[in-house]
Design an enzyme around this catalytic site. Sequence first.
Site, PDB file in Angstrom:
ATOM      1  N   LYS A 267       0.848  -1.198   0.000  1.00 32.74           N
ATOM      2  CA  LYS A 267       0.000   0.000   0.000  1.00 32.74           C
ATOM      3  C   LYS A 267       0.882   1.245   0.000  1.00 32.74           C
ATOM      4  O   LYS A 267       1.696   1.443   0.896  1.00 32.74           O
ATOM      5  CB  LYS A 267      -0.915   0.001   1.233  1.00 32.74           C
ATOM      6  N   ASP A 272      -2.612  10.141   3.793  1.00 31.01           N
ATOM      7  CA  ASP A 272      -4.019   9.752   3.924  1.00 31.01           C
ATOM      8  C   ASP A 272      -4.749  10.739   4.828  1.00 31.01           C
ATOM      9  O   ASP A 272      -4.740  10.604   6.054  1.00 31.01           O
ATOM     10  CB  ASP A 272      -4.116   8.330   4.496  1.00 31.01           C
ATOM     11  N   LYS A 279     -10.267  12.814   8.132  1.00 28.14           N
ATOM     12  CA  LYS A 279      -9.799  12.394   9.456  1.00 28.14           C
ATOM     13  C   LYS A 279      -9.749  13.590  10.395  1.00 28.14           C
ATOM     14  O   LYS A 279      -9.606  14.727   9.941  1.00 28.14           O
ATOM     15  CB  LYS A 279      -8.374  11.826   9.333  1.00 28.14           C
ATOM     16  N   ASP A 290       1.471   6.172   5.691  1.00 22.42           N
ATOM     17  CA  ASP A 290       0.525   5.244   5.066  1.00 22.42           C
ATOM     18  C   ASP A 290       1.090   4.595   3.799  1.00 22.42           C
ATOM     19  O   ASP A 290       0.397   3.862   3.116  1.00 22.42           O
ATOM     20  CB  ASP A 290      -0.791   5.991   4.771  1.00 22.42           C
ATOM     21  N   ASP A 349     -12.327   7.072   3.584  1.00 21.63           N
ATOM     22  CA  ASP A 349     -11.113   6.837   4.375  1.00 21.63           C
ATOM     23  C   ASP A 349     -10.717   5.352   4.377  1.00 21.63           C
ATOM     24  O   ASP A 349      -9.640   4.998   4.831  1.00 21.63           O
ATOM     25  CB  ASP A 349     -11.326   7.350   5.801  1.00 21.63           C
ATOM     26  N   ARG A 353      -7.828  -0.469   0.784  1.00 25.07           N
ATOM     27  CA  ARG A 353      -8.388  -1.646   0.104  1.00 25.07           C
ATOM     28  C   ARG A 353      -8.785  -1.325  -1.331  1.00 25.07           C
ATOM     29  O   ARG A 353      -8.762  -2.196  -2.189  1.00 25.07           O
ATOM     30  CB  ARG A 353      -9.567  -2.204   0.927  1.00 25.07           C
TER      31      ARG A 353
HETATM   32  N1  BES Z   1      -4.391   4.372   6.878  1.00 25.52           N
HETATM   33  C1  BES Z   1      -5.559   4.170   7.628  1.00 25.52           C
HETATM   34  C2  BES Z   1      -5.385   3.159   8.751  1.00 25.52           C
HETATM   35  C3  BES Z   1      -4.640   3.620   9.958  1.00 25.52           C
HETATM   36  C4  BES Z   1      -5.207   4.516  10.848  1.00 25.52           C
HETATM   37  C5  BES Z   1      -3.408   3.096  10.240  1.00 25.52           C
HETATM   38  C6  BES Z   1      -4.508   4.902  11.971  1.00 25.52           C
HETATM   39  C7  BES Z   1      -2.725   3.466  11.381  1.00 25.52           C
HETATM   40  C8  BES Z   1      -3.281   4.384  12.244  1.00 25.52           C
HETATM   41  C9  BES Z   1      -6.672   3.642   6.741  1.00 25.52           C
HETATM   42  O1  BES Z   1      -6.680   4.112   5.440  1.00 25.52           O
HETATM   43  C10 BES Z   1      -7.959   4.059   7.345  1.00 25.52           C
HETATM   44  O2  BES Z   1      -8.218   5.214   7.403  1.00 25.52           O
HETATM   45  N2  BES Z   1      -8.762   3.097   7.782  1.00 25.52           N
HETATM   46  C11 BES Z   1     -10.001   3.373   8.412  1.00 25.52           C
HETATM   47  C12 BES Z   1     -11.012   2.382   7.895  1.00 25.52           C
HETATM   48  C13 BES Z   1     -12.410   2.678   8.333  1.00 25.52           C
HETATM   49  C14 BES Z   1     -12.891   3.939   7.682  1.00 25.52           C
HETATM   50  C15 BES Z   1     -13.275   1.520   7.935  1.00 25.52           C
HETATM   51  C16 BES Z   1      -9.807   3.242   9.899  1.00 25.52           C
HETATM   52  O3  BES Z   1      -9.080   2.332  10.342  1.00 25.52           O
HETATM   53  O4  BES Z   1     -10.334   4.056  10.642  1.00 25.52           O
HETATM   54 ZN    ZN Z   2      -4.879   4.709   4.706  1.00 26.90          ZN
HETATM   55 MN    MN Z   3      -7.747   5.959   5.286  1.00 25.19          MN
END
Ligand code: BES
Ligand code: ZN
Ligand code: MN
Length: 498
Positions: A267, A272, A279, A290, A349, A353
């Site tokens: 990835k 992000d 966020k 990220d 967010d 995936r």
């Molecule tokens: N890059 C983030 C995941 C992440 C967040 C990694 C904080 C490390 C610390 C990912 O793209 C993301 O935002 N995931 C969301 C998914 C949700 C919206 C289903 C998450 O984990 O909040």
């Molecule tokens: Zn992310």
């Molecule tokens: Mn994200």
Amino acid sequence: MDYFTTAGAARRLASSCIITGVYAGGKLGIAAQDINSATGGQLAERVRQGDISTSLGSCTVLPALPGVKAKRVLVAGLGERDEFGISQYRKAIAAAIAAVRHTRIRDVANYLMLEDVRGTSPYYLARYAVETIGDSLYRFDEMKSGRKKHGMSLKKIGFALAKRADARQVALAHEHADAIVNGMSLAKDLGNLPPNVCTPSYLARTAVQLAKKNRNLQTRVLNEAEIKRLGMHSFLSVTNGSSEPAKLIVMQYKGTSKQRPTVLVGKGITFDAGGISLKPGIGMDEMKYDMCGAASVMATMMIVATLKLPINLNVVIPTCENLPSGTATRPGDIVTSMAGLTIEVLNTDAEGRLILCDALTYSRRFKPDTVIDVATLTGACVIALGHHRTAIMSNDDDLTEELRVSGIAADDRGWPMPIADEYDSELHSNFADFANIGKREGGAITAACFLGRFTKDMKWAHLDIAGTAWRSGGQKGSTGRPVPMLTEFLLRRARALP
Ligand code: BES
Ligand code: ZN
Ligand code: MN
């Protein structure tokens, strides 16, 4: 880092500094016993007097001792004898390096290798030592102005051997560890670089340069027009809000003629912000990390090419930014993936995936034996496993085990989490084939289930490194994980271990 081996008595080695240890209760380590008898019991006496601490993480540097050739003897506290394992061994070495890093000492001889460390061998003890030193000496000061004060004079490490015959194992360990340290430094640098420098184009240039340096390696970079022609509309939906162009980086290493390749997918979100599903501001800077999945697979590729392992390896990196703007993808938009499956983007967010699914579909063209994707995919993974272990999810139990065992051997551990229908059905959408999110609870697993819909009939594993790729707070910085786990996995497949 240069190295040498020595099988003689500690007292007779002419070195700047020999590293020995003492356990809690005053029991001297192997080399410390030798130094002690050479000095007529001075070492034991100083331990008894309390001048030398035996607690793990502490160390005492003794200047020239009578009867000992080395200029200094460093005595590391080793803690309890029956608790002395791999992580204690590494902690003791890290403390020793911290003690000499501001000195002008140019070489150290590691006699802790002679200790009986549970569940390991001279090969791994030498490798961990070099990796620990590499980790301790790593600094990221590229972005600081003014004089850089890296001035580290340590140039050489000595490995004490219990028997001469171990020299071959140690030579191999040194070669592997040097490559791993360099790979991890690359992964750390890419992670630590700010997102206005480490853009998708920067990652692509780095991959191109790696190919220039290694004749057995090829890199191709696909631009947005080419990505579009492939039908990767899920990937492209993530970059809609950004003015940095998205890239698909494809690296190919051929180390053997026959054999289906392993494909590593990383990835590569260079920042992000969450997109329209923005966020919160606190700690958002850390979303520069990220792209650590991308960095780790690129670093692993560099290691494999350096070591010229007899395997075939491909790396696929979808890379872009995830930003909000008037042109960004909206929650509710439906996009068509390269596989032809339609996705309702309920949360912009959950973008990792969306880029990975198209990269996984692309990977099919290599007729892979195994596909492993590596991603800072979910905050839920951090809640599940904390910062200690990488989540391993797979559609193949043997592959899960292979990765788990590799993580243990490399001292870069993972832990299995399930992929199952109960979770998968949370991805239901009323309007598209499925949605890009499930419930909040179990979010690391539903994310894996989403990817699993694109890896049917492939032997596949997903590593969620959201908790392990970097540290926050005062020690903020990339860890270089899971480069050791991935490298160990490939060294095993290449049968390159002693
Ligand atoms: N890059 C983030 C995941 C992440 C967040 C990694 C904080 C490390 C610390 C990912 O793209 C993301 O935002 N995931 C969301 C998914 C949700 C919206 C289903 C998450 O984990 O909040
Ligand atoms: Zn992310
Ligand atoms: Mn994200």
